[in-house]
Design a protein around this motif. Structure first.
Motif, mmCIF file in Angstrom:
data_model
loop_
_atom_site.group_PDB
_atom_site.id
_atom_site.type_symbol
_atom_site.label_atom_id
_atom_site.label_comp_id
_atom_site.label_asym_id
_atom_site.label_seq_id
_atom_site.Cartn_x
_atom_site.Cartn_y
_atom_site.Cartn_z
ATOM 1 N N MET A 124 0.839 -1.184 0.000
ATOM 2 C CA MET A 124 0.000 0.000 0.000
ATOM 3 C C MET A 124 0.884 1.249 0.000
ATOM 4 N N ILE A 125 0.429 2.263 -0.717
ATOM 5 C CA ILE A 125 1.134 3.539 -0.750
ATOM 6 C C ILE A 125 0.296 4.565 0.004
ATOM 7 N N TYR A 126 0.926 5.245 0.932
ATOM 8 C CA TYR A 126 0.252 6.250 1.749
ATOM 9 C C TYR A 126 0.475 7.610 1.106
ATOM 10 N N THR A 127 -0.628 8.264 0.700
ATOM 11 C CA THR A 127 -0.523 9.473 -0.115
ATOM 12 C C THR A 127 -0.962 10.745 0.595
ATOM 13 N N GLU A 128 -1.403 10.625 1.844
ATOM 14 C CA GLU A 128 -1.830 11.829 2.547
ATOM 15 C C GLU A 128 -1.581 11.720 4.043
ATOM 16 N N ILE A 129 -1.494 12.867 4.639
ATOM 17 C CA ILE A 129 -1.385 12.951 6.099
ATOM 18 C C ILE A 129 -2.807 13.082 6.614
ATOM 19 N N LEU A 130 -3.205 12.151 7.467
ATOM 20 C CA LEU A 130 -4.584 12.126 7.944
ATOM 21 C C LEU A 130 -4.842 13.163 9.034
ATOM 22 N N GLY A 131 -3.822 13.462 9.789
ATOM 23 C CA GLY A 131 -3.941 14.406 10.898
ATOM 24 C C GLY A 131 -2.656 14.362 11.698
ATOM 25 N N ASN A 132 -2.701 14.915 12.887
ATOM 26 C CA ASN A 132 -1.520 14.938 13.745
ATOM 27 C C ASN A 132 -1.960 14.710 15.186
ATOM 28 N N ILE A 133 -1.186 13.942 15.920
ATOM 29 C CA ILE A 133 -1.574 13.598 17.294
ATOM 30 C C ILE A 133 -1.556 14.803 18.230
ATOM 31 N N ALA A 134 -1.101 15.959 17.770
ATOM 32 C CA ALA A 134 -1.200 17.182 18.572
ATOM 33 C C ALA A 134 -2.617 17.757 18.508
ATOM 34 N N GLU A 135 -3.404 17.307 17.532
ATOM 35 C CA GLU A 135 -4.799 17.741 17.398
ATOM 36 C C GLU A 135 -5.651 16.901 18.345
ATOM 37 N N PRO A 136 -6.582 17.529 19.081
ATOM 38 C CA PRO A 136 -7.350 16.799 20.107
ATOM 39 C C PRO A 136 -8.010 15.505 19.631
ATOM 40 N N GLN A 137 -8.642 15.521 18.458
ATOM 41 C CA GLN A 137 -9.333 14.313 17.990
ATOM 42 C C GLN A 137 -8.353 13.175 17.712
ATOM 43 N N TRP A 138 -7.161 13.517 17.193
ATOM 44 C CA TRP A 138 -6.167 12.482 16.920
ATOM 45 C C TRP A 138 -5.445 12.053 18.196
ATOM 46 N N ALA A 139 -5.274 12.949 19.130
ATOM 47 C CA ALA A 139 -4.651 12.596 20.412
ATOM 48 C C ALA A 139 -5.491 11.546 21.129
ATOM 49 N N GLU A 140 -6.780 11.703 21.053
ATOM 50 C CA GLU A 140 -7.700 10.749 21.682
ATOM 51 C C GLU A 140 -7.599 9.373 21.006
ATOM 52 N N LEU A 141 -7.598 9.356 19.693
ATOM 53 C CA LEU A 141 -7.472 8.096 18.951
ATOM 54 C C LEU A 141 -6.101 7.459 19.195
ATOM 55 N N TYR A 142 -5.073 8.283 19.280
ATOM 56 C CA TYR A 142 -3.709 7.816 19.539
ATOM 57 C C TYR A 142 -3.645 7.084 20.878
ATOM 58 N N ALA A 143 -4.278 7.662 21.876
ATOM 59 C CA ALA A 143 -4.258 7.072 23.219
ATOM 60 C C ALA A 143 -4.981 5.726 23.269
ATOM 61 N N ALA A 144 -5.939 5.531 22.366
ATOM 62 C CA ALA A 144 -6.749 4.313 22.387
ATOM 63 C C ALA A 144 -6.350 3.305 21.302
ATOM 64 N N SER A 145 -5.240 3.533 20.622
ATOM 65 C CA SER A 145 -4.857 2.679 19.492
ATOM 66 C C SER A 145 -3.549 1.945 19.733
ATOM 67 N N ALA A 146 -3.382 0.864 18.975
ATOM 68 C CA ALA A 146 -2.078 0.211 18.881
ATOM 69 C C ALA A 146 -1.311 1.038 17.855
ATOM 70 N N VAL A 147 -0.197 1.612 18.286
ATOM 71 C CA VAL A 147 0.519 2.571 17.440
ATOM 72 C C VAL A 147 1.851 2.004 16.972
ATOM 73 N N GLU A 148 2.101 2.164 15.675
ATOM 74 C CA GLU A 148 3.418 1.862 15.126
ATOM 75 C C GLU A 148 4.056 3.199 14.788
ATOM 76 N N HIS A 149 5.245 3.426 15.343
ATOM 77 C CA HIS A 149 5.967 4.668 15.073
ATOM 78 C C HIS A 149 6.926 4.458 13.912
ATOM 79 N N ILE A 150 6.932 5.418 13.015
ATOM 80 C CA ILE A 150 7.847 5.426 11.877
ATOM 81 C C ILE A 150 8.836 6.549 12.161
ATOM 82 N N THR A 151 10.051 6.189 12.529
ATOM 83 C CA THR A 151 11.035 7.193 12.897
ATOM 84 C C THR A 151 11.859 7.599 11.683
#
Length: 183
Positions: free
Chosen positions: A1-28
């Motif tokens: 799969m090719i990722y073509t867009e940024i969906l949001g950022n975890i600094a935004e409240p709605q994404w911070a909430e989803l981040y806290a409740a998700s299994a997260v893979e970090h791409i460094t």
């Protein structure tokens, strides 16, 4: 799969909430890779990500490139900032104006000749590592500019003391106002 867009950022409240409740893979990524619009990277869980964004789009720390609501899985960009060359001109403070001007011009020539960006803050000059550390050391040692000292410091040690404008000059065109809220 090719990722073509940024969906949001975890600094935004709605994404911070989803981040806290998700299994997260970090791409460094390092700060320079994040400025590319097309790249391949491997996340900390071993998954490969092919990212192809619109031109002139840069990835920021905390950007979400993948989110699966059903499985509560998310892939988030983490930036690893390069070290910074810190040049200390403090020893010039009590010297005569001729020495101060001569030293400043010599340093400006040495840095400018390499096309290195720099930020001056008080008696310190901050230069991002745009080439290998050994190359930067070689340039500084070759010029042997009297009355200055230099060292390499972690970006985490320097950036908190700089303005947002100065941070952009040091780390590129990314906005790092939340780069230090890592989990």
């Amino acid at each position: 799969m090719i990722y073509t867009e940024i969906l949001g950022n975890i600094a935004e409240p709605q994404w911070a909430e989803l981040y806290a409740a998700s299994a997260v893979e970090h791409i460094t990524l390092d700060q320079w890779a994040a400025q590319r619009s097309r790249l391949k990277a491997v996340g900390d869980r071993g998954n490969e990500y092919a990212i192809a964004l619109k031109r002139r789009t840069t990835l920021r720390d905390g950007d979400v490139v993948s989110y699966n609501a059903e499985e509560r899985q998310m892939a988030v960009i983490r930036l690893r900032l390069n070290d910074i060359l810190e040049i200390d001109l403090g020893a010039l403070a009590n010297m005569d104006s001729e020495t101060i001007i001569s030293t400043a011009v010599e340093l400006g020539h040495a840095i400018g000749n390499q096309h290195w960006p720099a930020v001056v803050r008080g008696v310190k000059v901050f230069v991002p590592m745009t080439v290998d550390r050994k190359v930067m050391q070689s340039v500084m040692n070759t010029h042997r500019i009297p009355h200055i000292a230099y060292s390499f410091r972690s970006a985490d040690q320097i950036i908190p003391y700089l303005s947002p404008h100065e941070v952009r000059q040091i780390v590129g065109h990314n906005d790092h106002h939340h780069a230090y809220e890592h989990r």
